[in-house]
Design an enzyme around this catalytic site. Sequence first.
Site, PDB file in Angstrom:
ATOM      1  N   ILE A 116       3.607  53.160 112.996  1.00  0.00           N
ATOM      2  CA  ILE A 116       2.268  52.766 113.387  1.00  0.00           C
ATOM      3  C   ILE A 116       1.699  51.695 112.634  1.00  0.00           C
ATOM      4  CG2 ILE A 116       1.917  55.287 113.907  1.00  0.00           C
ATOM      5  CD1 ILE A 116       0.225  55.277 110.884  1.00  0.00           C
ATOM      6  N   GLU A 117       2.508  50.715 112.177  1.00  0.00           N
ATOM      7  CA  GLU A 117       2.034  49.609 111.666  1.00  0.00           C
ATOM      8  C   GLU A 117       2.588  48.276 112.582  1.00  0.00           C
ATOM      9  OE1 GLU A 117       1.700  48.925 107.355  1.00  0.00           O
ATOM     10  OE2 GLU A 117       2.026  50.945 107.257  1.00  0.00           O
ATOM     11  N   HIS A 118       3.965  47.830 112.288  1.00  0.00           N
ATOM     12  CA  HIS A 118       4.211  46.835 112.948  1.00  0.00           C
ATOM     13  C   HIS A 118       5.253  47.530 114.063  1.00  0.00           C
ATOM     14  CE1 HIS A 118       3.308  42.875 110.427  1.00  0.00           C
ATOM     15  NE2 HIS A 118       2.968  43.900 109.930  1.00  0.00           N
TER      16      HIS A 118
END
Length: 303
Positions: A116-118
Site C-alpha cells: 500500500i506504499e510503493h
Amino acid sequence: MKKIFVFLLAFNICIANELISPIPQSIEFDKEKALLGKKLYMDKSLSKDGTISCNTCHLIDNYGVDNKMTSPGVNNAQGVFNSPSSFNAVFNFVQFWDGRAKDLKEQAKGPLLNPIEHGLNESEVVQKVKDNNDYKKDFDKLYGEITFDNIADAIAEFEKTLITPNSPFDRYLRGDENAISEQAKRGYAAFVSNGCTSCHHGVNVGGNMYQKFGIFIQYPNQELLGLFDRTKREEDKMVFKVPSLRNVEKTAPYFHDGTMPALEQAVQFMAYYQLGKFLEEDTINDITAFLKTLTGEYNEQTK
C-alpha cells in the site's frame, strides 16, 4: 522565593544538559552515493503506478513530512501510521514506529516493497532502475552493479544528509544564553521537572528507546499495537519507538496515528497519558515555546 526558583531552574537545566545533546554540524557521508540516493528518493517511477516517491510522504522541503494524518500510497491506498519525519532519522536507534528496521538502509527497503506504499517487489524495483540509463551509469561507477541492496544503500546515504543542526536550542546548549527566550527556558525546565526527559532525551530528543503509549491512562486507539505486532508478546502491546521532537513544531499532526492536530494539545495529552498529570495552561505554553526552539536549519549538502 524568586532565588529558589532561579536555583531550581538552573539545577533542572544542568540535569537536562546531560540528557540532551546538540545535533552535530555535519556527519560523514559519501557525496556521490548521496546524490544518486536523492534521485531515487525523488523518483515516482519507483512505484507500481508511478505516483509515489519517498518524497511524496517525506518532503525534503517540508521537514521530511507531509503533514497528513496518514499518507497515501499506490492506487489511492491509505497508510495506517502517521509518516515520521525522514529528517534526523539517522540519529534514531531503530526506524519505523514499531522498530522493524534496524537502520536507514533497512528502512529504505520497506516502503518500496509495501503493497500500500510503493507496491513493488525486489525484482521490479531493480528492473525499473536498470531501465534508466542515467542510473545504470551511476551504479556501474559507484557499486559495480544494480541490486536491491545497493539501491537501498544509496537512498540511505542521501537520508544521512537530512539533518537540521543550528536550532535555537542547539545554540543555547552550546553556550548562547540569548538563543532562546525566557519563556522557552521556563518551558525547558518544566519539560525536565515533569519527567518528559525520561523518554525524550539524546541528540534527537527522542528516537532512542521504546515506550508504552498510555502508561497512566489507556490510549483510546487500541487498533495499532506497535511492537506487539512483531513480537506477539503481551507486554509489547502499545509499545512504540519514542518519536524525536526535533522540528516538532513543523511535523503535525502528532502521535503514531496522527490524531493530534496541534502541538499544545499534544503536550497536554502526553502529560495525561504518560505522566498522569493535567498541566496548567501557562506550563503548556512554556513547554510549547521550548519545543519550538528545536526547529533547526536544513542545509542541503547534495546540490
